[in-house]
Design a protein around this motif. Sequence first.
Motif, PDB file in Angstrom:
ATOM      1  N   ASP A  59       0.822  -1.214   0.000  1.00  0.00           N
ATOM      2  CA  ASP A  59       0.000   0.000   0.000  1.00  0.00           C
ATOM      3  C   ASP A  59       0.856   1.264   0.000  1.00  0.00           C
ATOM      4  O   ASP A  59       0.451   2.300  -0.532  1.00  0.00           O
ATOM      5  N   TYR A  60       2.004   1.178   0.635  1.00  0.00           N
ATOM      6  CA  TYR A  60       2.910   2.337   0.726  1.00  0.00           C
ATOM      7  C   TYR A  60       4.308   1.817   1.003  1.00  0.00           C
ATOM      8  O   TYR A  60       4.495   0.631   1.327  1.00  0.00           O
ATOM      9  N   VAL A  61       5.288   2.675   0.881  1.00  0.00           N
ATOM     10  CA  VAL A  61       6.643   2.353   1.344  1.00  0.00           C
ATOM     11  C   VAL A  61       7.130   3.490   2.232  1.00  0.00           C
ATOM     12  O   VAL A  61       6.764   4.660   2.035  1.00  0.00           O
ATOM     13  N   ALA A  62       7.919   3.115   3.223  1.00  0.00           N
ATOM     14  CA  ALA A  62       8.641   4.102   4.027  1.00  0.00           C
ATOM     15  C   ALA A  62      10.076   4.080   3.510  1.00  0.00           C
ATOM     16  O   ALA A  62      10.801   3.100   3.718  1.00  0.00           O
ATOM     17  N   LEU A  63      10.449   5.116   2.797  1.00  0.00           N
ATOM     18  CA  LEU A  63      11.744   5.160   2.119  1.00  0.00           C
ATOM     19  C   LEU A  63      12.815   5.646   3.098  1.00  0.00           C
ATOM     20  O   LEU A  63      12.745   6.774   3.579  1.00  0.00           O
ATOM     21  N   MET A  64      13.767   4.780   3.398  1.00  0.00           N
ATOM     22  CA  MET A  64      14.855   5.167   4.298  1.00  0.00           C
ATOM     23  C   MET A  64      15.804   6.073   3.507  1.00  0.00           C
ATOM     24  O   MET A  64      16.826   5.648   2.983  1.00  0.00           O
ATOM     25  N   ASP A  65      15.427   7.338   3.452  1.00  0.00           N
ATOM     26  CA  ASP A  65      16.103   8.345   2.628  1.00  0.00           C
ATOM     27  C   ASP A  65      17.077   9.114   3.512  1.00  0.00           C
ATOM     28  O   ASP A  65      16.937  10.320   3.714  1.00  0.00           O
ATOM     29  N   TYR A  66      18.035   8.381   4.052  1.00  0.00           N
ATOM     30  CA  TYR A  66      18.859   8.908   5.135  1.00  0.00           C
ATOM     31  C   TYR A  66      19.990   9.805   4.615  1.00  0.00           C
ATOM     32  O   TYR A  66      21.105   9.350   4.337  1.00  0.00           O
ATOM     33  N   ARG A  67      19.668  11.078   4.517  1.00  0.00           N
ATOM     34  CA  ARG A  67      20.614  12.124   4.172  1.00  0.00           C
ATOM     35  C   ARG A  67      20.329  13.368   5.020  1.00  0.00           C
ATOM     36  O   ARG A  67      19.200  13.559   5.481  1.00  0.00           O
ATOM     37  N   ASP A  68      21.348  14.192   5.217  1.00  0.00           N
ATOM     38  CA  ASP A  68      21.190  15.364   6.091  1.00  0.00           C
ATOM     39  C   ASP A  68      20.940  16.659   5.309  1.00  0.00           C
ATOM     40  O   ASP A  68      21.055  17.746   5.852  1.00  0.00           O
ATOM     41  N   HIS A  69      20.582  16.523   4.033  1.00  0.00           N
ATOM     42  CA  HIS A  69      20.300  17.708   3.219  1.00  0.00           C
ATOM     43  C   HIS A  69      19.286  17.347   2.141  1.00  0.00           C
ATOM     44  O   HIS A  69      19.250  16.201   1.673  1.00  0.00           O
ATOM     45  N   ALA A  70      18.483  18.317   1.766  1.00  0.00           N
ATOM     46  CA  ALA A  70      17.400  18.065   0.808  1.00  0.00           C
ATOM     47  C   ALA A  70      17.884  18.083  -0.640  1.00  0.00           C
ATOM     48  O   ALA A  70      17.480  17.242  -1.442  1.00  0.00           O
ATOM     49  N   MET A 126       8.740   8.395  -5.774  1.00  0.00           N
ATOM     50  CA  MET A 126       7.568   9.259  -5.638  1.00  0.00           C
ATOM     51  C   MET A 126       6.780   9.284  -6.957  1.00  0.00           C
ATOM     52  O   MET A 126       5.543   9.172  -6.962  1.00  0.00           O
ATOM     53  N   ALA A 127       7.492   9.422  -8.065  1.00  0.00           N
ATOM     54  CA  ALA A 127       6.823   9.483  -9.372  1.00  0.00           C
ATOM     55  C   ALA A 127       6.140   8.155  -9.694  1.00  0.00           C
ATOM     56  O   ALA A 127       4.985   8.133 -10.143  1.00  0.00           O
ATOM     57  N   TYR A 128       6.840   7.046  -9.456  1.00  0.00           N
ATOM     58  CA  TYR A 128       6.251   5.732  -9.765  1.00  0.00           C
ATOM     59  C   TYR A 128       5.041   5.459  -8.867  1.00  0.00           C
ATOM     60  O   TYR A 128       3.998   4.985  -9.338  1.00  0.00           O
ATOM     61  N   ALA A 129       5.181   5.731  -7.572  1.00  0.00           N
ATOM     62  CA  ALA A 129       4.068   5.501  -6.639  1.00  0.00           C
ATOM     63  C   ALA A 129       2.858   6.345  -7.026  1.00  0.00           C
ATOM     64  O   ALA A 129       1.712   5.878  -6.947  1.00  0.00           O
ATOM     65  N   GLY A 130       3.096   7.565  -7.464  1.00  0.00           N
ATOM     66  CA  GLY A 130       1.994   8.433  -7.872  1.00  0.00           C
ATOM     67  C   GLY A 130       1.225   7.885  -9.058  1.00  0.00           C
ATOM     68  O   GLY A 130      -0.001   8.016  -9.133  1.00  0.00           O
ATOM     69  N   ARG A 131       1.936   7.250  -9.975  1.00  0.00           N
ATOM     70  CA  ARG A 131       1.280   6.674 -11.154  1.00  0.00           C
ATOM     71  C   ARG A 131       0.493   5.410 -10.822  1.00  0.00           C
ATOM     72  O   ARG A 131      -0.342   4.976 -11.606  1.00  0.00           O
ATOM     73  N   HIS A 132       0.768   4.821  -9.655  1.00  0.00           N
ATOM     74  CA  HIS A 132       0.136   3.548  -9.298  1.00  0.00           C
ATOM     75  C   HIS A 132      -0.677   3.647  -7.999  1.00  0.00           C
ATOM     76  O   HIS A 132      -0.923   2.635  -7.345  1.00  0.00           O
ATOM     77  N   SER A 133      -1.071   4.857  -7.646  1.00  0.00           N
ATOM     78  CA  SER A 133      -1.951   5.093  -6.488  1.00  0.00           C
ATOM     79  C   SER A 133      -1.398   4.513  -5.189  1.00  0.00           C
ATOM     80  O   SER A 133      -2.129   3.945  -4.375  1.00  0.00           O
ATOM     81  N   ARG A 134      -0.101   4.648  -5.008  1.00  0.00           N
ATOM     82  CA  ARG A 134       0.548   4.235  -3.768  1.00  0.00           C
ATOM     83  C   ARG A 134       1.119   5.474  -3.078  1.00  0.00           C
ATOM     84  O   ARG A 134       1.172   6.553  -3.665  1.00  0.00           O
ATOM     85  N   LYS A 135       1.559   5.288  -1.838  1.00  0.00           N
ATOM     86  CA  LYS A 135       2.098   6.394  -1.062  1.00  0.00           C
ATOM     87  C   LYS A 135       3.563   6.148  -0.701  1.00  0.00           C
ATOM     88  O   LYS A 135       4.004   4.998  -0.569  1.00  0.00           O
ATOM     89  N   VAL A 136       4.299   7.248  -0.534  1.00  0.00           N
ATOM     90  CA  VAL A 136       5.690   7.189  -0.089  1.00  0.00           C
ATOM     91  C   VAL A 136       5.851   8.084   1.131  1.00  0.00           C
ATOM     92  O   VAL A 136       5.535   9.280   1.080  1.00  0.00           O
ATOM     93  N   ALA A 190       1.544  11.049  -4.255  1.00  0.00           N
ATOM     94  CA  ALA A 190       2.171   9.948  -3.511  1.00  0.00           C
ATOM     95  C   ALA A 190       2.795  10.415  -2.206  1.00  0.00           C
ATOM     96  O   ALA A 190       2.991   9.610  -1.290  1.00  0.00           O
ATOM     97  N   PHE A 191       3.098  11.687  -2.077  1.00  0.00           N
ATOM     98  CA  PHE A 191       3.832  12.174  -0.907  1.00  0.00           C
ATOM     99  C   PHE A 191       2.971  12.065   0.346  1.00  0.00           C
ATOM    100  O   PHE A 191       1.895  12.651   0.436  1.00  0.00           O
ATOM    101  N   ALA A 192       3.475  11.302   1.330  1.00  0.00           N
ATOM    102  CA  ALA A 192       2.708  11.057   2.557  1.00  0.00           C
ATOM    103  C   ALA A 192       3.469  11.487   3.797  1.00  0.00           C
ATOM    104  O   ALA A 192       3.288  10.926   4.874  1.00  0.00           O
ATOM    105  N   GLY A 193       4.339  12.491   3.657  1.00  0.00           N
ATOM    106  CA  GLY A 193       5.008  13.045   4.822  1.00  0.00           C
ATOM    107  C   GLY A 193       6.307  12.345   5.168  1.00  0.00           C
ATOM    108  O   GLY A 193       6.934  11.696   4.320  1.00  0.00           O
ATOM    109  N   PHE A 194       6.680  12.479   6.429  1.00  0.00           N
ATOM    110  CA  PHE A 194       7.992  12.020   6.889  1.00  0.00           C
ATOM    111  C   PHE A 194       7.861  11.044   8.050  1.00  0.00           C
ATOM    112  O   PHE A 194       6.893  11.097   8.812  1.00  0.00           O
ATOM    113  N   ALA A 195       8.857  10.172   8.190  1.00  0.00           N
ATOM    114  CA  ALA A 195       8.984   9.313   9.368  1.00  0.00           C
ATOM    115  C   ALA A 195      10.383   9.536   9.938  1.00  0.00           C
ATOM    116  O   ALA A 195      11.366   9.587   9.190  1.00  0.00           O
TER     117      ALA A 195
END
Length: 287
Positions: A189-200, A214-224, A264-269
């Motif tokens: 249904d969603y993925v929690a992407l371990m996007d571990y970096r200290d800068h955007a 994010m782009a792929y999830a958006g095309r397939h009605s999933r969340k990131v 697809a953008f579902a915030g931060f963890a």
Amino acid sequence: RAVWTWEKESYAMLEDVNAADDAIDFLRSKNIRTVYLYADAFQGRILIESRPELYRQLVRRLHREGLHAYALLGSAYLNTEEYVLPERRQAALAMFQRVLTYNTLVNPDERFDGANLDIEPHILAQWPEQKNQLLAQFLALGQAFMQLKKASGQSLLVGPAIPFWLDGIALEWNGRNKPVSEHVIDIYDYVALMDYRDHAGGGDGIIAHAKDEMAYAGRHSRKVVIGVEVTPNELLKVSFNHLTEPDMERELALTEKAFQGQQAFAGFAIHHYRGYRVWLERERPQD
């Protein structure tokens, strides 16, 4: 925002009302609205099975306070990276089935809203030689989890924590060759992407590492959900630990601005509850 809450802290919140009070006050103060609450074995006990009333009380309380509760499944304590191996498959499925069973036996306001799975095959010693085989087993396990969910008739949102670099590994699976991250997004249904970096920004920043998922999830009605780290790491760029809270908030704001138009953008963890509090305590001026 969500926060991973590991074994010791989750069990403390379940068994000590003062720990729960303190945690909820903290979470609300930081605008965290989803708790990934550990829901498996710890120190020889499986409270979701032996003391389900503790989960009922806490989940009901979290909901009353406007928070969501996701069952956090998988841990270093249990070496759940091994759950992708055929001989550990039944242990993995039993772990998830306990949550599904719990949800069927409790009142609606006591049910988990979702599950977050932390099963990381890249930790295994055999990863360098057997990467593709282990990833295929990881995907097959995900499929089995979702089949259990479907059979239960439940609507809780289920997704794994995955490293951002899975989009750089192509794998032939179920007759389709594409990045592993896309296979994962297809399954869950969603993925929690371990996007571990200290800068955007930049080529090695949070935004760049999340944009394909994010782009792929958006095309397939999933969340990131974009995961960030605040605990110490030998590589400084992996964690905000060496920086301050305002630094992190600035980078998260830049990330949110970059993705706010994407469905697809579902915030931060934030990883993780105890480490987050320790880090913030360090930043607080002493009397």
